[in-house]
Write a protein that holds these residues in place. Structure first.
Motif, PDB file in Angstrom:
ATOM      1  N   GLU A  28     -31.633  20.677 -56.235  1.00 47.59           N
ATOM      2  CA  GLU A  28     -31.761  21.416 -57.498  1.00 47.59           C
ATOM      3  C   GLU A  28     -31.313  22.865 -57.260  1.00 47.59           C
ATOM      4  N   PRO A  29     -31.112  23.660 -58.333  1.00 44.40           N
ATOM      5  CA  PRO A  29     -30.629  25.029 -58.151  1.00 44.40           C
ATOM      6  C   PRO A  29     -31.459  25.827 -57.147  1.00 44.40           C
ATOM      7  N   CYS A  30     -30.752  26.628 -56.345  1.00 45.70           N
ATOM      8  CA  CYS A  30     -31.401  27.390 -55.275  1.00 45.70           C
ATOM      9  C   CYS A  30     -30.520  28.600 -54.993  1.00 45.70           C
ATOM     10  N   ASP A  31     -30.867  29.346 -53.968  1.00 46.39           N
ATOM     11  CA  ASP A  31     -30.055  30.505 -53.582  1.00 46.39           C
ATOM     12  C   ASP A  31     -28.961  30.022 -52.618  1.00 46.39           C
ATOM     13  N   PHE A  32     -27.757  29.763 -53.149  1.00 47.43           N
ATOM     14  CA  PHE A  32     -26.621  29.299 -52.341  1.00 47.43           C
ATOM     15  C   PHE A  32     -25.681  30.499 -52.240  1.00 47.43           C
ATOM     16  N   TYR A  33     -25.565  31.104 -51.056  1.00 50.81           N
ATOM     17  CA  TYR A  33     -24.826  32.368 -50.973  1.00 50.81           C
ATOM     18  C   TYR A  33     -23.821  32.368 -49.820  1.00 50.81           C
ATOM     19  N   PHE A  34     -22.879  33.276 -49.924  1.00 50.23           N
ATOM     20  CA  PHE A  34     -21.835  33.418 -48.905  1.00 50.23           C
ATOM     21  C   PHE A  34     -22.173  34.642 -48.040  1.00 50.23           C
ATOM     22  N   GLN A  35     -22.154  34.437 -46.721  1.00 53.58           N
ATOM     23  CA  GLN A  35     -22.495  35.561 -45.822  1.00 53.58           C
ATOM     24  C   GLN A  35     -21.602  36.770 -46.100  1.00 53.58           C
ATOM     25  N   SER A  36     -20.314  36.511 -46.392  1.00 56.75           N
ATOM     26  CA  SER A  36     -19.377  37.627 -46.581  1.00 56.75           C
ATOM     27  C   SER A  36     -19.733  38.460 -47.806  1.00 56.75           C
ATOM     28  N   GLU A  37     -20.514  37.881 -48.739  1.00 55.79           N
ATOM     29  CA  GLU A  37     -20.851  38.612 -49.967  1.00 55.79           C
ATOM     30  C   GLU A  37     -22.290  39.111 -49.962  1.00 55.79           C
ATOM     31  N   SER A  38     -23.028  38.770 -48.914  1.00 59.53           N
ATOM     32  CA  SER A  38     -24.441  39.138 -48.915  1.00 59.53           C
ATOM     33  C   SER A  38     -24.662  40.406 -48.098  1.00 59.53           C
ATOM     34  N   SER A  39     -24.662  41.548 -48.779  1.00 60.66           N
ATOM     35  CA  SER A  39     -24.834  42.803 -48.038  1.00 60.66           C
ATOM     36  C   SER A  39     -26.222  42.860 -47.412  1.00 60.66           C
ATOM     37  N   ARG A  40     -27.195  42.172 -48.027  1.00 60.12           N
ATOM     38  CA  ARG A  40     -28.548  42.268 -47.474  1.00 60.12           C
ATOM     39  C   ARG A  40     -28.646  41.521 -46.143  1.00 60.12           C
ATOM     40  N   VAL A  41     -27.954  40.389 -46.024  1.00 58.84           N
ATOM     41  CA  VAL A  41     -27.975  39.648 -44.760  1.00 58.84           C
ATOM     42  C   VAL A  41     -27.221  40.443 -43.696  1.00 58.84           C
ATOM     43  N   GLN A  42     -26.075  41.009 -44.068  1.00 58.85           N
ATOM     44  CA  GLN A  42     -25.289  41.787 -43.098  1.00 58.85           C
ATOM     45  C   GLN A  42     -26.084  42.997 -42.611  1.00 58.85           C
ATOM     46  N   LYS A  43     -26.734  43.677 -43.564  1.00 59.49           N
ATOM     47  CA  LYS A  43     -27.483  44.887 -43.208  1.00 59.49           C
ATOM     48  C   LYS A  43     -28.652  44.549 -42.275  1.00 59.49           C
ATOM     49  N   PHE A  44     -29.373  43.501 -42.611  1.00 61.52           N
ATOM     50  CA  PHE A  44     -30.533  43.152 -41.785  1.00 61.52           C
ATOM     51  C   PHE A  44     -30.095  42.663 -40.403  1.00 61.52           C
ATOM     52  N   SER A  45     -28.958  41.998 -40.339  1.00 57.76           N
ATOM     53  CA  SER A  45     -28.449  41.551 -39.042  1.00 57.76           C
ATOM     54  C   SER A  45     -28.212  42.762 -38.129  1.00 57.76           C
ATOM     55  N   TYR A  46     -27.712  43.830 -38.701  1.00 59.26           N
ATOM     56  CA  TYR A  46     -27.472  45.057 -37.934  1.00 59.26           C
ATOM     57  C   TYR A  46     -28.799  45.641 -37.437  1.00 59.26           C
ATOM     58  N   ILE A  47     -29.774  45.626 -38.318  1.00 59.93           N
ATOM     59  CA  ILE A  47     -31.075  46.203 -37.953  1.00 59.93           C
ATOM     60  C   ILE A  47     -31.744  45.397 -36.846  1.00 59.93           C
ATOM     61  N   LEU A  48     -31.706  44.054 -36.975  1.00 61.85           N
ATOM     62  CA  LEU A  48     -32.421  43.280 -35.959  1.00 61.85           C
ATOM     63  C   LEU A  48     -31.676  43.206 -34.632  1.00 61.85           C
ATOM     64  N   SER A  49     -30.402  43.600 -34.624  1.00 63.22           N
ATOM     65  CA  SER A  49     -29.658  43.552 -33.357  1.00 63.22           C
ATOM     66  C   SER A  49     -30.247  44.510 -32.319  1.00 63.22           C
ATOM     67  N   LYS A  50     -31.044  45.462 -32.754  1.00 64.84           N
ATOM     68  CA  LYS A  50     -31.641  46.378 -31.777  1.00 64.84           C
ATOM     69  C   LYS A  50     -32.753  45.694 -30.972  1.00 64.84           C
ATOM     70  N   GLU A  51     -33.167  44.518 -31.397  1.00 61.22           N
ATOM     71  CA  GLU A  51     -34.261  43.821 -30.714  1.00 61.22           C
ATOM     72  C   GLU A  51     -33.786  42.914 -29.573  1.00 61.22           C
ATOM     73  N   VAL A  52     -32.461  42.730 -29.448  1.00 61.48           N
ATOM     74  CA  VAL A  52     -31.959  41.734 -28.488  1.00 61.48           C
ATOM     75  C   VAL A  52     -30.972  42.377 -27.524  1.00 61.48           C
ATOM     76  N   ASN A  53     -31.083  42.031 -26.246  1.00 63.89           N
ATOM     77  CA  ASN A  53     -30.085  42.562 -25.318  1.00 63.89           C
ATOM     78  C   ASN A  53     -29.221  41.435 -24.747  1.00 63.89           C
ATOM     79  N   MET A  54     -28.210  41.831 -24.008  1.00 63.08           N
ATOM     80  CA  MET A  54     -27.204  40.874 -23.558  1.00 63.08           C
ATOM     81  C   MET A  54     -27.776  39.844 -22.587  1.00 63.08           C
TER      82      MET A  54
END
Ligand code: SF4
Length: 429
Positions: A132-158
């Motif tokens: 049924e209808p849901c939140d179907f989104y494209f990563q390239s258009e989701s600024s909120r997912v991109q932004k949060f990915s940047y923020i959480l990258s500070k929690e992980v090291n190589m």
């Protein structure tokens, strides 16, 4: 143990060993007698009890998955969507990420092409299967997912990424950052729509993503629940702990604690009466209340972990081996050819098979029955017993499987045509 990561093409041989090695608990929930649960096709989970409890209490929860628009949707992908649809019917707020950025970066598929593949090959099938209808989104258009990915990258090291994924120095940064975008996909509903339990149905090879995301979630939280010695809430950070301690104390009492003590120096709130506390309430309330002081608080996501389907020619079922898998968009006559050429657990000769029986437990064709072609347990039992006792020959068994697959593909084709008119209910411009 085989290498277990999302990019390996090997089939996992020993799930028991995998569960032990990676600390994956056995799945003992019946999910209303759901087919995948009762046939033990779900081999484990990460903290599913919180989602189970949310379903039982009819409390808010999310179900999340993603798709890579690089080819056709095959029957191995269908299992995850069947489960997402089950959770949606149980009240889940569903989010589906189209990994078009990853597809562009790793397979050279343009964003336009990725969009078309995601709609034609995946979304139409999802609707046809009952989503049924849901939140179907494209990563390239989701600024909120991109932004949060940047923020959480500070929690992980190589070194952590190397330990989890086995990355070598030659890996490109883009491939290294892709698990972080997926972690952001999984946590973003909570970040932007409020904390709640989240379930991610995954193939066993995707478990590393869940482990990483759970670790990130716990690191970004200020409140940490510890149940090793009674019930303790420790308060992270370096700021004055008075306000968070008061919040935690209050939640512990509302969860049913009668004896609560605090240690300000070690930033800990403790309760002795652990057996009486409503832990589900406590975890949810802690994550929600933490938002007053930390905008990135989340509940660590849960997963249900599926046994990987074997390809018709053996190995892991994957769209990169088209002769070994069946696309939901392919013609029944093409799927018949693949099934008739498939591996079986049969004997060398008809005479031997009649005498000794076949081995359905090492047979990709029998897996097709188990996952997709036989919803009725009595019917499946019949196929299994006829095989074991030598009453069923592989040729006729494959032909019957091809017949049933043809019916399934034809039904989906009809439903896809009807689904076309509903695309706008799922994709918001
Ligand atoms: S009879 Fe069917 S289930 Fe048994 S081994 Fe042959 S193909 Fe597989």
């Amino acid at each position: 143990m085989n290498e277990v990561n999302p990019w390996s093409s090997s089939q996992i041989e020993d799930y028991e060993r995998m569960r032990k090695e990676f600390g994956i608990p056995e799945f003992n929930f019946d999910l209303d007698n759901n087919l995948f649960a009762r046939r033990h096709l779900i081999i484990g989970h990460r903290d599913f009890s919180s989602v189970n409890e949310a379903m039982r209490r009819k409390s808010k929860f999310y179900a999340m998955t993603g798709l890579m628009p690089s080819g056709e949707m095959h029957i191995g992908n269908k299992t995850v969507i069947d489960l997402i649809i089950y959770f949606q019917k149980k009240g889940a707020d569903v989010h589906i990420a189209v990994a078009d950025l990853e597809s562009y970066a790793t397979r050279g598929i343009s964003l336009e092409k990725g969009r078309q593949l995601a709609i034609e090959n995946f979304l139409l099938n999802y609707i046809a299967l009952g989503l049924e209808p849901c939140d179907f989104y494209f990563q390239s258009e989701s600024s909120r997912v991109q932004k949060f990915s940047y923020i959480l990258s500070k929690e992980v090291n190589m070194s952590e990424m190397k330990a989890i994924y086995g990355f070598e120095d030659s890996k490109r940064m883009l491939e290294i950052s892709s698990p972080l975008i997926q972690a952001s996909d999984i946590l973003s509903p909570q970040i932007y729509d409020g904390p709640a339990p989240t379930v991610v149905p995954v193939g066993a090879d995707q478990d590393p993503h869940i482990r990483l995301t759970r670790d990130i979630s716990s690191r970004m939280n200020l409140f940490r629940l510890n149940m090793d010695r009674g019930i303790e809430i420790s308060i992270g950070g370096t700021e004055d702990p008075e306000k968070p301690m008061k919040i935690a104390e209050n939640i512990m009492i509302r969860a049913g604690a009668t004896k609560v003590s605090r240690n300000r120096k070690y930033r800990i709130i403790r309760s002795e009466d652990s057996g009486n506390l409503d832990l589900f309430f406590m975890r949810n309330e802690l994550a929600r209340a933490e938002r007053e002081i930390n905008r990135y608080s989340t509940i660590a996501p849960s997963s249900v972990i599926l046994r990987l389907e074997t390809g018709i020619r053996g190995g892991k079922m994957s769209k990169s081996v088209p002769e070994s898998t069946i696309s939901l968009n392919e013609r029944p006559e093409d799927s018949r050819k693949k099934i008739m050429r498939g591996l079986t657990g049969g004997k060398e000769s008809v005479e031997e098979q009649k005498r000794l029986g076949g081995n359905p437990y090492a047979c990709p064709i029998f897996e097709l029955y188990m996952y997709h072609l036989s919803k009725d347990d009595t019917d499946l039992k019949r196929v299994e017993e006829e095989c074991l006792t030598g009453k069923r020959m592989c040729g006729e068994c494959k032909s019957e499987a091809a017949e049933r697959m043809g019916l399934l593909l034809n039904e989906l084709k009809e439903k896809r045509e009807l689904a076309r008119d509903r695309i706008n209910e799922y994709i918001k411009d």
